[in-house]
Design an enzyme around this catalytic site. Structure first.
Site, short mmCIF file in Angstrom:
data_model
loop_
_atom_site.label_atom_id
_atom_site.label_comp_id
_atom_site.label_asym_id
_atom_site.label_seq_id
_atom_site.Cartn_x
_atom_site.Cartn_y
_atom_site.Cartn_z
N TYR A 120 19.45 84.33 -10.09
CA TYR A 120 19.99 84.13 -8.75
C TYR A 120 19.80 85.38 -7.90
O TYR A 120 20.00 86.50 -8.37
CB TYR A 120 21.47 83.77 -8.81
CG TYR A 120 21.76 82.38 -9.35
CD1 TYR A 120 20.74 81.47 -9.61
CD2 TYR A 120 23.06 81.97 -9.60
CE1 TYR A 120 21.01 80.21 -10.11
CE2 TYR A 120 23.35 80.70 -10.10
CZ TYR A 120 22.32 79.83 -10.36
OH TYR A 120 22.59 78.58 -10.85
N GLY A 127 23.09 68.05 -2.61
CA GLY A 127 22.39 68.77 -1.56
C GLY A 127 22.91 68.48 -0.16
O GLY A 127 22.18 68.61 0.82
#
Length: 330
Positions: free
Chosen positions: A53, A220
């Protein structure tokens, strides 16, 4: 905040999981620290991250932000059940040398030490395999894990994006080896609009005592009231949600979803999270707030009690595939 056991372990974790993927790419360090403080104040104790990340040339940045937050003290590290992941390539950009990714014993050892340094801690509570590695046997993986547990660097091991048969294979091999706890959690894509995990992944997790940690609970943004936001504020959908809404069938289904919730005075994003909290085997969904306001909205989901009428309506709009093998056979 309610707590539950993580799978078959004695570890107690919150019913919401703080996802940190936005820390760095979309949320700067001071705001990321504020979100983590607010999450801890609200009782969220399971924080999820991954070594990759930050992405690209900034991979590792998210773990560094979390480590700097731990370094502030105040029992932050002691209160948090820290979960990170290994698999993605962590070699510096342009570095051609191999063995900086996947699940070889060499890379697992390298990746753990690097994550510990960035996170400014001496152990990881839940170390997760971010993807299956078809080239590495579970005998090798568990040998590496056993050493790390003996060294006190990790406590538990989980999987992410594993199919059901790999969950079974991993834990059968762990059991045959003896002395290895095996996988205790599976982090998978699971939400109202994407229920294929119900066919085999979730049943396998339940049979082997793994806690299920769904990622992308709003698919999403598709389940977060995207059409209503377009109408009221002129905000256009983007990314996965925009692509999905280009399909007339999907758009009609999302419109029916938002209409149902309007009838019951419910917010779409909060309802999508609350629905996951009703699902068998689910430990808690991952929420990835970019702001403290988004975190507050997610927290309200833990207080929702969805009526039978709402649950039936949601099933009618987003029917699951059914269990395997009936989903594709008699």
């Amino acid at each position: 905040m309610e707590y539950t056991q993580l799978g078959r372990t004695g570890l107690k974790v919150s019913r919401l999981v703080l996802g940190t993927m936005n820390f760095g790419p979309q949320t700067d360090e001071p705001d990321s620290h504020a979100i983590m403080d607010a999450a801890l104040d609200a009782g969220i104790n399971l924080f999820d991250t991954a070594n990759v990340y930050g992405w690209g040339e900034n991979k590792g940045r998210t773990e560094t932000i979390i480590g700097n937050w731990f370094a502030k003290g105040g029992d932050r590290r002691d209160k948090v059940v820290l979960a990170t992941k290994v698999y993605g390539n962590m070699a510096p950009d342009g570095d051609p040398w191999p063995n900086h990714d996947k699940l070889s014993a060499k890379n697992i050892r390298r990746a753990v030490d690097a994550s510990l340094k960035r996170l400014q801690t001496d152990h990881i509570d839940l170390y997760q395999f971010h993807h299956i590695d078809r080239a590495t046997s579970f005998e090798e993986i568990w040998q590496a894990v056993d050493v790390l547990i003996q060294q006190g660097k990790i406590l538990y091991v989980g999987s992410s994006n594993f199919p059901g048969y790999k969950i079974a294979q991993a834990n059968e091999i762990a059991q045959r080896r003896g002395g290895t706890i095996g996988l205790v959690s599976e982090q998978c894509l699971y939400n109202l609009a994407e229920r294929r995990a119900e066919m085999e992944v979730i049943p396998a997790a339940q049979d082997y005592g793994l806690g299920v940690i769904p990622w992308s609970p709003l698919h999403g943004g598709l389940l977060g009231g995207v059409i209503k936001k377009q109408v009221q504020g002129g905000r256009r959908a983007s990314g996965r949600a925009a692509d999905a809404l280009n399909d007339p069938t999907v758009r009609a289904r999302v419109q029916s979803y938002e209409d149902l919730l309007d009838q019951h005075g419910l917010e779409p994003g909060e309802t999508a999270l609350a629905w996951l909290l009703t699902r068998p085997g689910v430990t808690g969904p991952i929420v990835g707030p970019r702001t403290t306001e988004q975190l507050e909205s997610a927290l309200r989901a833990t207080e929702l009690n969805l009526s039978d009428d709402v649950l039936k309506g949601l099933d009618d709009i987003f029917p699951g595939p059914g269990p395997s093998p009936e989903a594709f056979a008699w």
